[in-house]
Design a protein around this motif. Structure first.
Motif, mmCIF file in Angstrom:
data_model
loop_
_atom_site.group_PDB
_atom_site.id
_atom_site.type_symbol
_atom_site.label_atom_id
_atom_site.label_comp_id
_atom_site.label_asym_id
_atom_site.label_seq_id
_atom_site.Cartn_x
_atom_site.Cartn_y
_atom_site.Cartn_z
ATOM 1 N N ILE A 180 1.147 -0.921 -0.169
ATOM 2 C CA ILE A 180 0.621 0.337 0.102
ATOM 3 C C ILE A 180 0.913 0.852 -0.282
ATOM 4 N N PRO A 181 0.891 2.138 -1.159
ATOM 5 C CA PRO A 181 1.316 3.398 -0.366
ATOM 6 C C PRO A 181 1.156 4.220 0.178
ATOM 7 N N ALA A 182 2.283 5.180 0.869
ATOM 8 C CA ALA A 182 1.982 5.804 1.387
ATOM 9 C C ALA A 182 1.356 6.672 1.987
ATOM 10 N N PRO A 183 1.014 7.403 0.322
ATOM 11 C CA PRO A 183 -0.148 8.754 0.365
ATOM 12 C C PRO A 183 -1.727 8.136 0.759
ATOM 13 N N LEU A 184 -2.069 6.490 0.920
ATOM 14 C CA LEU A 184 -2.941 6.270 1.046
ATOM 15 C C LEU A 184 -3.258 5.798 2.402
ATOM 16 N N TYR A 185 -1.548 5.804 3.029
ATOM 17 C CA TYR A 185 -2.330 5.476 4.403
ATOM 18 C C TYR A 185 -2.061 7.146 4.991
ATOM 19 N N GLY A 186 -1.998 8.065 4.590
ATOM 20 C CA GLY A 186 -1.965 9.639 4.323
ATOM 21 C C GLY A 186 -3.491 9.853 4.962
ATOM 22 N N ALA A 187 -4.165 9.828 3.915
ATOM 23 C CA ALA A 187 -5.284 9.807 3.364
ATOM 24 C C ALA A 187 -6.287 8.853 4.248
ATOM 25 N N VAL A 188 -6.688 7.485 5.251
ATOM 26 C CA VAL A 188 -6.766 6.821 5.485
ATOM 27 C C VAL A 188 -6.607 7.440 6.766
#
Length: 88
Positions: free
Chosen positions: A65-73
């Motif tokens: 999972i890409p890091a920006p997706l972690y940030g968005a979640v």
């Protein structure tokens, strides 16, 4: 010291980039008779893959999972908590 022993060795490079650099297989002399090199190499690759499937944790999908997706979640979760606390 071992003298006069010759072994056939197969080295599978990078069977899993997270755990191993390479896997080394020592081939029995009888097993290599009548079998092509490609077949022996494919069997070594299957053995390495099977070992990894049986002996590694199943949580590998999180690493993809890409890091920006972690940030968005995380941002969405924080917003929902904020709304739940301050709106009620």
């Amino acid at each position: 010291m071992v003298k006069g022993v010759t072994r056939k060795v197969i080295v599978v490079k990078n069977p899993d980039r997270y755990l191993f650099e390479e896997a080394i297989f020592i081939v029995r002399d009888q097993a290599a008779e009548g079998v092509s090199g490609q077949q022996v190499l494919a069997e070594a690759q299957r053995a390495a893959d099977g070992y990894l499937r049986r002996n590694t944790p199943r949580g590998r999908w999180l690493e993809k999972i890409p890091a920006p997706l972690y940030g968005a979640v995380g941002a969405v979760a924080a917003t929902l908590v904020w709304l739940a606390v301050f709106i009620t």
